[in-house]
Scaffold this motif. Structure first.
Motif, mmCIF file in Angstrom:
data_model
loop_
_atom_site.group_PDB
_atom_site.id
_atom_site.type_symbol
_atom_site.label_atom_id
_atom_site.label_comp_id
_atom_site.label_asym_id
_atom_site.label_seq_id
_atom_site.Cartn_x
_atom_site.Cartn_y
_atom_site.Cartn_z
ATOM 1 N N THR A 90 0.573 17.277 -15.763
ATOM 2 C CA THR A 90 -0.020 15.965 -15.491
ATOM 3 C C THR A 90 -1.192 16.089 -14.538
ATOM 4 N N ALA A 91 -1.128 17.040 -13.619
ATOM 5 C CA ALA A 91 -2.195 17.219 -12.634
ATOM 6 C C ALA A 91 -3.512 17.631 -13.288
ATOM 7 N N ASP A 92 -3.439 18.288 -14.454
ATOM 8 C CA ASP A 92 -4.648 18.709 -15.152
ATOM 9 C C ASP A 92 -5.533 17.524 -15.552
ATOM 10 N N PHE A 93 -4.913 16.375 -15.758
ATOM 11 C CA PHE A 93 -5.645 15.217 -16.267
ATOM 12 C C PHE A 93 -5.774 14.077 -15.267
ATOM 13 N N MET A 94 -4.931 14.076 -14.249
ATOM 14 C CA MET A 94 -4.835 12.934 -13.335
ATOM 15 C C MET A 94 -6.169 12.570 -12.693
ATOM 16 N N SER A 95 -6.862 13.543 -12.141
ATOM 17 C CA SER A 95 -8.122 13.285 -11.445
ATOM 18 C C SER A 95 -9.152 12.657 -12.377
ATOM 19 N N SER A 106 -6.256 6.818 -3.070
ATOM 20 C CA SER A 106 -4.863 6.508 -2.697
ATOM 21 C C SER A 106 -3.997 6.286 -3.943
ATOM 22 N N VAL A 107 -4.556 5.638 -4.949
ATOM 23 C CA VAL A 107 -3.812 5.406 -6.194
ATOM 24 C C VAL A 107 -3.659 6.722 -6.952
ATOM 25 N N GLN A 108 -4.707 7.537 -6.954
ATOM 26 C CA GLN A 108 -4.631 8.833 -7.627
ATOM 27 C C GLN A 108 -3.571 9.715 -6.974
ATOM 28 N N ARG A 109 -3.545 9.762 -5.650
ATOM 29 C CA ARG A 109 -2.537 10.562 -4.947
ATOM 30 C C ARG A 109 -1.131 10.055 -5.267
ATOM 31 N N ALA A 110 -0.972 8.724 -5.283
ATOM 32 C CA ALA A 110 0.341 8.147 -5.589
ATOM 33 C C ALA A 110 0.747 8.480 -7.023
ATOM 34 N N ALA A 111 -0.170 8.349 -7.970
ATOM 35 C CA ALA A 111 0.132 8.643 -9.373
ATOM 36 C C ALA A 111 0.500 10.115 -9.550
ATOM 37 N N THR A 112 -0.212 10.995 -8.865
ATOM 38 C CA THR A 112 0.086 12.426 -8.934
ATOM 39 C C THR A 112 1.475 12.694 -8.382
ATOM 40 N N HIS A 113 1.801 12.064 -7.264
ATOM 41 C CA HIS A 113 3.123 12.218 -6.649
ATOM 42 C C HIS A 113 4.216 11.678 -7.569
#
Length: 195
Positions: A90-95, A106-113
């Protein structure tokens, strides 16, 4: 950022594609396959090897070759080269997805978590990393001030609304365990959309 990526793509990826293409060209494993399909699969492999993975749908959009055919060639090339590529996460695409949706860090960090915790807790086993990433983005955005709809996220991620809903339904009961401790909720967990 997009300009730098485009420049890098123009300079680096073609060499990798060419190298992969030459390695498999002499083999009989790909006999009868369309050159465009082989080139598309080589592009997919080169992007993954260089740490800028793209989805099959993104490759299909620029090549006009079906996802099924690219997937077949991808498997045949890996077999011919007797190699493998790292699994996508999932981290490959999240950013990239969050950036395209104009979501704050902040939303990206939360979604990654959320996506990472969902994987650790084995909540979304068997689900595509892309659909898990999309559902995590949906959950994080719904809890923040920067809400995005399933359709908006699906359009960027290349997945259907129903796919996001299915992964979100699996994650929703565990929402309290998935969010990072320091997340600033605009919408409390108990008021998140229920599907």
């Amino acid at each position: 950022m997009a300009q730098r990526w485009a420049l890098w793509l123009k300079l680096e990826i073609p060499g990798l594609i060419s190298g992969i293409g030459w390695l498999v060209h002499d083999g009989k494993n790909l006999k009868g396959r369309a050159n465009d399909a082989i080139a598309s699969a080589c592009l997919y492999i080169a992007c993954r090897q260089e740490g800028v993975p793209r989805t099959f749908k993104e490759i299909c959009a620029v090549s006009k070759i079906s996802k099924k055919e690219i997937g077949r060639c991808f498997k045949l090339i890996l077999k011919a080269l007797e190699t493998s590529v790292d699994l996508i996460t999932t981290a490959d695409f999240m950013s990239r997805f969050c950036s395209n949706l104009a979501l704050p860090n902040s939303v990206q960090r939360a979604a990654t978590h959320i996506a990472r915790k969902a994987g650790e807790l084995d909540i979304v086993s068997g689900r595509s990393p892309i659909s898990v990433a999309a559902a995590a983005i949906y959950m994080a955005s719904q809890a923040s001030e920067d809400k995005r709809s399933q359709k908006e996220i699906g359009d960027i991620a290349g997945v259907a609304d129903v796919t996001i809903r299915q992964s979100y339904k699996l994650m929703y009961p565990f929402a309290a365990k998935l969010f990072p401790d320091d997340f600033k909720f605009a919408t409390p967990i108990e008021f998140l959309p229920q599907m």
